[in-house]
Scaffold this active site. Sequence first.
Site, mmCIF file in Angstrom:
data_model
loop_
_atom_site.group_PDB
_atom_site.id
_atom_site.type_symbol
_atom_site.label_atom_id
_atom_site.label_comp_id
_atom_site.label_asym_id
_atom_site.label_seq_id
_atom_site.Cartn_x
_atom_site.Cartn_y
_atom_site.Cartn_z
ATOM 1 C CD GLU A 255 -2.961 1.121 2.202
ATOM 2 O OE1 GLU A 255 -2.551 0.711 3.289
ATOM 3 O OE2 GLU A 255 -4.013 1.775 2.066
ATOM 4 N NE ARG A 281 0.810 34.970 -17.268
ATOM 5 C CZ ARG A 281 -0.327 35.627 -17.312
ATOM 6 N NH1 ARG A 281 -1.232 35.346 -18.250
ATOM 7 N NH2 ARG A 281 -0.592 36.557 -16.423
ATOM 8 C CD GLN A 292 19.765 31.628 -12.496
ATOM 9 O OE1 GLN A 292 19.831 32.591 -11.725
ATOM 10 N NE2 GLN A 292 20.822 31.109 -13.074
#
Length: 397
Positions: A255, A281, A292
Amino acid sequence: MRPLTDAAGRQADPISDTPERAELRAELRRLIAATSPAAEVLRLDEQERFDDKLHEALRRLGVHAVGGHPDHGGIGDIRDQTAVIEELAAGPTSMAVHMVVQYMITHILGTNGSPEQREEWLDRLHTGAAKVSFALSEPAGGTDIARVMRTTARREGDHWLLSGQKTWISGALGADALVVLARTSPAEGSSVDGVTMFLVPAGSPGLQVRELPTVAVHGLDTCEVFFDDVAVPESAVVGAVGAGFRQVVATLNRERINAAAGAIGAASGALDAAVEYARGRAAFGSTLGSFQAVQHRLVDGALAIESARSLLARAAAVEAAGGRADLLSSMAKIAASEAAVKVTQDGMEILGGAGFSREFPMQRWFRDVRLWVFAPLANDMVRNYLGERLLELPRSF
Ligand SMILES: Cc1cc2nc3c(=O)[nH]c(=O)nc-3n(C[C@H](O)[C@H](O)[C@H](O)COP(=O)(O)OP(=O)(O)OC[C@H]3O[C@@H](n4cnc5c(N)ncnc54)[C@H](O)[C@@H]3O)c2cc1C
C-alpha cells in the site's frame, strides 16, 4: 514528467521499465487521453462524481488484474501496479486512489482469503466487476488505530455481530462489500492482537454509509460507516480470528509503494502542467520559463520526483522479488508525498492567479496530493518507524 530513462531514451538501467511495462504506460496514456482528458477530470472533480466511463475502459483494458493472484487471472506484479497508479494519478487522480484500494483488497484476499472467498470475490475484483472498500480508520484515530479501535465483533450462535463506526473510508458508497477490522477480544499485551478481519456485504441490515465532505479526491467518495449489530456468518472472517491487524500490517508495504506511485504520478502531472504554462506565459518580453527563479523551482521539482521514483523502483523491485521492502517503501512514501507537496506548491506560485482558478487543474493536484502526507500512514509515524528500524534508535511512540 515521465520516468527519466523512458523519456530520455537512454540505455535501460536495471530498475527502469521493461518494454512491456513501458507499453502498458503508453496504452494507459492513450486510454486516459481518449476517455478522461483534463477537462473531463476537472468537470467530474467539480461535480464530485466517480468516473464510470473511465472505470469501464480500465476494466476492458484489464488493469484490475494487474499484480493479482495468478490463479484468478492476475498478471504482472507490484511494479506493474505502480505504473498503472502513476499514470492514473498524473490525470484522474481519484481513480488512482480507487485502484490503490482495489489492489490492496485483492492482495489481502489473495493472501488471507479462504478458497470460497477467493472464488467468490477475486475473479470479480480482477475484472473490475466488483468494488470492495477497506475499513480500518476510526473517529478516535487512524495512526494509533490498534489501541483506540472501538468497533467490535462478538460471536452469537453461528454468526458474528459487528458494532461500531469507521471513518474516512474510500469508495464505501459504491462498494459491493467492505473489508472491516473489528476487535474480537480485548488486547492482551500488544494491542495489535485480538483484531479480526471480516468481509461484510454492502447493504447488510444495520450497515449505514454517510458521505463526508472533503477538500480533495472528489472523484471518489470518502465515507463514515456505521455498524449496528451487523450480522455476518463465520465464513465472513478473512484469515485467522484475532490476527487481522497483523495480517493487514503485512500488506502495508504494497500500500505504501502504491501510495508513493500515486504521489509521484500526481506530482508528474502537476510538473508537466507548470512547465507548459511557464513556456507559454509571456512576461517582460520573454516567457516565465526563461526566468532562472522559475526554472530552478521546476528543476528542483523534477529532481524530487525522480529521486522518489528511484526509491519507489527499488522498493517495488525488492517487493516483487519477495524480499523485505519495509524500509525502502517507507522512504519512498515520504519522498514521494513530500515531492508532490513541493511540486504542487511551486506549481500554484508559477501559475499565479491561474493557480487560484478552479478552471485550471493545478489547484486539484495541490489539494489531492495532501492525502498522501498522512495516508495510508502519517509521514510523522513513518519517520518514527524508520528511526526505530533503520537507525535503531529507541521507539519514539
Ligand atoms: C480522503 C481519505 C481517504 C481515506 N481512505 C481510507 C480508507 O479507505 N480506509 C481507511 O481505513 N482509512 C482511510 N483514510 C484514513 C487515513 O488512513 C487516516 O486519516 C490516517 O491514518 C491518519 O489518521 P487520523 O486522520 O486519525 O490522524 P491522527 O492519527 O489523529 O494523526 C494526526 C497527525 O498527528 C501526527 N501524529 C500522530 N501520531 C503520531 C506519533 N506517534 N508521532 C508523531 N506524530 C504523530 C501526524 O502528523 C498525523 O498526521 C482516509 C483518509 C482520507 C482523508
